[in-house]
Design a protein around this motif. Structure first.
Motif, PDB file in Angstrom:
ATOM      1  N   ASP A  67       0.851  -1.198   0.000  1.00 25.26           N
ATOM      2  CA  ASP A  67       0.000   0.000   0.000  1.00 25.26           C
ATOM      3  C   ASP A  67       0.883   1.242   0.000  1.00 25.26           C
ATOM      4  O   ASP A  67       1.934   1.228   0.627  1.00 25.26           O
ATOM      5  CB  ASP A  67      -0.891   0.018   1.244  1.00 25.26           C
ATOM      6  N   PRO A  68       0.501   2.281  -0.663  1.00 28.72           N
ATOM      7  CA  PRO A  68      -0.642   2.359  -1.553  1.00 28.72           C
ATOM      8  C   PRO A  68      -0.350   1.601  -2.852  1.00 28.72           C
ATOM      9  O   PRO A  68       0.777   1.611  -3.335  1.00 28.72           O
ATOM     10  CB  PRO A  68      -0.785   3.861  -1.808  1.00 28.72           C
ATOM     11  N   GLU A  69      -1.352   0.970  -3.399  1.00 29.08           N
ATOM     12  CA  GLU A  69      -1.177   0.101  -4.573  1.00 29.08           C
ATOM     13  C   GLU A  69      -1.193   0.910  -5.863  1.00 29.08           C
ATOM     14  O   GLU A  69      -1.964   0.667  -6.785  1.00 29.08           O
ATOM     15  CB  GLU A  69      -2.249  -0.978  -4.578  1.00 29.08           C
ATOM     16  N   VAL A  70      -0.298   1.909  -5.920  1.00 23.75           N
ATOM     17  CA  VAL A  70      -0.187   2.787  -7.084  1.00 23.75           C
ATOM     18  C   VAL A  70       1.239   2.738  -7.616  1.00 23.75           C
ATOM     19  O   VAL A  70       2.162   2.320  -6.909  1.00 23.75           O
ATOM     20  CB  VAL A  70      -0.552   4.247  -6.728  1.00 23.75           C
ATOM     21  N   LEU A  71       1.397   3.174  -8.867  1.00 23.89           N
ATOM     22  CA  LEU A  71       2.742   3.349  -9.414  1.00 23.89           C
ATOM     23  C   LEU A  71       3.367   4.569  -8.759  1.00 23.89           C
ATOM     24  O   LEU A  71       2.678   5.551  -8.472  1.00 23.89           O
ATOM     25  CB  LEU A  71       2.687   3.584 -10.926  1.00 23.89           C
ATOM     26  N   PHE A  72       4.659   4.511  -8.522  1.00 23.21           N
ATOM     27  CA  PHE A  72       5.393   5.661  -8.019  1.00 23.21           C
ATOM     28  C   PHE A  72       6.191   6.257  -9.165  1.00 23.21           C
ATOM     29  O   PHE A  72       6.650   5.532 -10.050  1.00 23.21           O
ATOM     30  CB  PHE A  72       6.321   5.238  -6.880  1.00 23.21           C
ATOM     31  N   GLN A  73       6.350   7.573  -9.170  1.00 22.54           N
ATOM     32  CA  GLN A  73       7.151   8.251 -10.179  1.00 22.54           C
ATOM     33  C   GLN A  73       8.610   8.133  -9.748  1.00 22.54           C
ATOM     34  O   GLN A  73       9.067   8.869  -8.885  1.00 22.54           O
ATOM     35  CB  GLN A  73       6.730   9.715 -10.298  1.00 22.54           C
ATOM     36  N   GLY A  74       9.308   7.180 -10.360  1.00 17.53           N
ATOM     37  CA  GLY A  74      10.673   6.874  -9.947  1.00 17.53           C
ATOM     38  C   GLY A  74      11.711   7.896 -10.355  1.00 17.53           C
ATOM     39  O   GLY A  74      12.794   7.952  -9.788  1.00 17.53           O
ATOM     40  N   GLY A  75      11.388   8.713 -11.327  1.00 18.35           N
ATOM     41  CA  GLY A  75      12.321   9.732 -11.794  1.00 18.35           C
ATOM     42  C   GLY A  75      12.006  10.138 -13.209  1.00 18.35           C
ATOM     43  O   GLY A  75      11.109   9.574 -13.852  1.00 18.35           O
TER      44      GLY A  75
END
Length: 196
Positions: free
Chosen positions: A74-82
């Motif tokens: 959680d949270p089960e979203v994509l993260f902006q890695g860069g």
């Protein structure tokens, strides 16, 4: 540990290495990295690569990578890695058995990168935690070291809770607050020193 900058001032941290965090200092003017915490996944003479830990998107993982929606933390979203390679995805995992986890490449102990082509059935039970990032942060040879010497980044140890924090708001301040000595004082430093 203090590190001497090129201009003679002293900054804090250790040399960049896989598994460490980069915490953006207020001096870092690049909007791609303002107030970010970056997990280093690779760092050597050829350059460095990492992912931004505190930029969750609103895109559910299952919307883009359906099979992984129930596997991620959680949270089960994509993260902006860069800002680099934003059309690709990279998974960071904490393996219960780094030597026996399918598709897993260790970065630092049980923390590593998981190949998203690995069937999820092989991952369940071998990975304790998982986060997926769209894109990554990258630096060429000597570039990151120059930014650290300029005072753009604090290099500090990571905890698994940093990497997989459910609440990423204020992550940079929480990471700095637990550091020893003067570095902890930077947790309350305003972005604009004139406001102090």
């Amino acid at each position: 540990m203090p590190v001497l900058r090129h201009d003679g001032a002293v900054t804090f941290g250790v040399p960049p290495a896989p598994g460490l965090l980069l915490v953006a200092s207020p001096e870092l003017s690049d909007p791609n990295f303002a107030d970010t915490v970056v997990l280093l996944l690779d760092a050597d003479d050829d350059g460095a690569l990492g992912v931004v830990l505190n930029r969750p998107s609103r895109v559910p993982v299952e919307q883009v990578l359906d099979a992984w929606g129930d596997v991620v933390d959680d949270p089960e979203v994509l993260f902006q890695g860069g800002p680099v390679g934003t059309d690709g995805a990279l998974a960071v995992a904490l393996a219960s058995d780094p030597d026996g986890a399918a598709g897993f490449r260790a970065v630092s102990g049980p923390l590593g990168i998981l190949d998203l082509d690995t069937p999820t059935a092989l991952v369940v039970g071998t990975v304790e935690r998982l986060r997926i990032f769209a894109g990554y942060a990258g630096w060429g040879a000597g570039q990151l070291e120059g930014e650290i010497a300029r005072g753009d980044w604090y290099v500090v140890p990571a905890t698994y809770d940093d990497v997989f924090a459910a609440d990423t708001l204020g992550l940079s301040r929480r990471v700095l607050r637990r550091q020893p000595g003067e570095l902890a004082m930077h947790a309350t430093r305003p972005a604009d020193p004139a406001l102090n």
